[in-house]
Design a protein around this motif. Structure first.
Motif, PDB file in Angstrom:
ATOM      1  N   HIS A  65       0.857  -1.194   0.000  1.00 16.44           N
ATOM      2  CA  HIS A  65       0.000   0.000   0.000  1.00 16.44           C
ATOM      3  C   HIS A  65       0.889   1.238   0.000  1.00 16.44           C
ATOM      4  N   HIS A  67       1.428   3.905   2.060  1.00 15.30           N
ATOM      5  CA  HIS A  67       1.844   4.698   3.228  1.00 15.30           C
ATOM      6  C   HIS A  67       3.355   4.918   3.255  1.00 15.30           C
ATOM      7  N   ASP A  69       5.703   4.584   5.271  1.00 12.48           N
ATOM      8  CA  ASP A  69       6.630   3.612   5.859  1.00 12.48           C
ATOM      9  C   ASP A  69       6.720   2.329   5.016  1.00 12.48           C
ATOM     10  N   HIS A  70       6.126   2.340   3.828  1.00 15.32           N
ATOM     11  CA  HIS A  70       6.161   1.170   2.938  1.00 15.32           C
ATOM     12  C   HIS A  70       6.685   1.499   1.539  1.00 15.32           C
ATOM     13  N   HIS A 156      -7.339  -0.906   5.260  1.00 16.33           N
ATOM     14  CA  HIS A 156      -6.330   0.038   5.762  1.00 16.33           C
ATOM     15  C   HIS A 156      -6.115   1.161   4.732  1.00 16.33           C
ATOM     16  N   ASP A 175      -0.216  -4.129   6.002  1.00 16.33           N
ATOM     17  CA  ASP A 175      -0.937  -3.668   7.199  1.00 16.33           C
ATOM     18  C   ASP A 175      -2.412  -4.057   7.116  1.00 16.33           C
TER      19      ASP A 175
HETATM   20 ZN   LIG Z   1       0.032   1.478   6.534  1.00 13.56          ZN
END
Ligand SMILES: [Zn+2]
Length: 294
Positions: A65, A67, A69-70, A156, A175
């Protein structure tokens, strides 16, 4: 293997977990012809260089996804696979800015993960336009001898995907479902949509024994899929615990009042949700801006 920025752990013969600054985790899956890097961490330090030391195979990047942090390494590789619903989210100022990704890296890491060298803002890979290859539910990555199937699990984020490795009986779950599943963010799906997504994922549960998620601090297990559906039912019928707790710097409403250790022990997921966004809606809502481009 360990560097200033990353620590690895072997999860199977051909699967390496790569942990970043705040226990966010990417996975390198190697086939006989190519390797797939699942997620790009926060973009602090060069994940691309680190992965180059781990494998001689050509590497493709897929994001579970969008976000911050990914997605970090997509700005190094310049291209990656992502579900089209998540592309606008990846480019929002919140999820792409150097400052936000640097701030994320400065949080306290999950205990049990060794503290790495303190990050500097100059270690953060700056965002740039990238080539995106769309992935959809049912797509398969054939790495040579190893195949991974894409399963779309909106919740999410509306474009969240997970990847099924039938040979190792593992699900790379990002997540999508864990002890702290957050649906209360810009770009999240509604609880009703998430419930449908979990029903879809439930069909695959007999094919995996472990779920490898995107955060060391938020473990997941296959039992959580069915229990997640029950939790959605409780939210939709107004019979959940509905406790207010802080997560990612905001106060959120959680469906279960159990603590992290209790959830983990009982293989129970938790869901943070927005009571205003329970039911299906026609199009994803992503708010960012107005932006000033110069
Ligand atoms: Zn996430």
């Amino acid at each position: 293997m360990e560097s200033k920025f990353f620590v690895t752990r072997k999860m199977a013969d051909n699967v390496t977990a790569i942990c970043g600054y705040c226990s966010e985790v990417a996975y390198l899956v190697e086939g006989s012809e190519r390797a797939l890097l699942i997620d790009g961490l926060t973009g602090v330090g060069s994940l691309k260089s680190f992965v180059r030391d781990l494998t001689e195979l050509p590497v493709q990047l897929v994001l579970t996804h969008a976000h911050l942090d990914h997605t970090g390494a997509i700005f190094e590789y310049g291209e990656g696979f992502i579900h089209p619903y998540d592309i606008p989210l990846m480019y929002t100022a919140y999820h792409s800015s150097v400052e936000n990704r640097f701030a994320f890296a400065q949080q306290e890491p999950y205990s049990g993960i060794p503290r790495l060298t303190p990050p500097r803002i100059s270690d953060v890979i700056p965002p740039c336009p990238v080539k995106t290859w769309p992935v959809y539910d049912g797509d398969v990555f054939d790495l040579g001898g190893t195949q991974l199937e894409v399963i779309h699990v909106p919740g999410h984020t509306v474009g969240s995907i997970v990847l099924l490795d039938r040979d190792n009986r593992l699900l790379f779950s990002g997540d999508a479902c864990n002890i702290n599943t957050i649906l209360a963010l810009d770009g999240s799906a509604t609880v009703e949509e998430y419930r449908e997504a979990l029903l879809h994922l439930l069909q695959f549960v007999p094919e995996f024994d472990g779920m490898l998620g995107g955060h060391g601090a938020h473990p997941a297990s296959p039992e959580m899929v069915a229990k997640g559906i029950e939790l959605c039912d409780r939210i939709l019928s107004g019979t959940d615990d509905g406790v207010m707790r802080e997560s990612v710097g905001r106060l959120m409403r959680y469906a279960s009042g159990l603590s992290y250790p209790e959830l983990f022990q009982n293989k129970m997921p938790n869901i943070a949700y927005d009571p205003e966004r329970l039911h299906r809606r026609p199009t994803p809502v992503i708010t960012d801006g107005p932006n000033l481009y110069r």
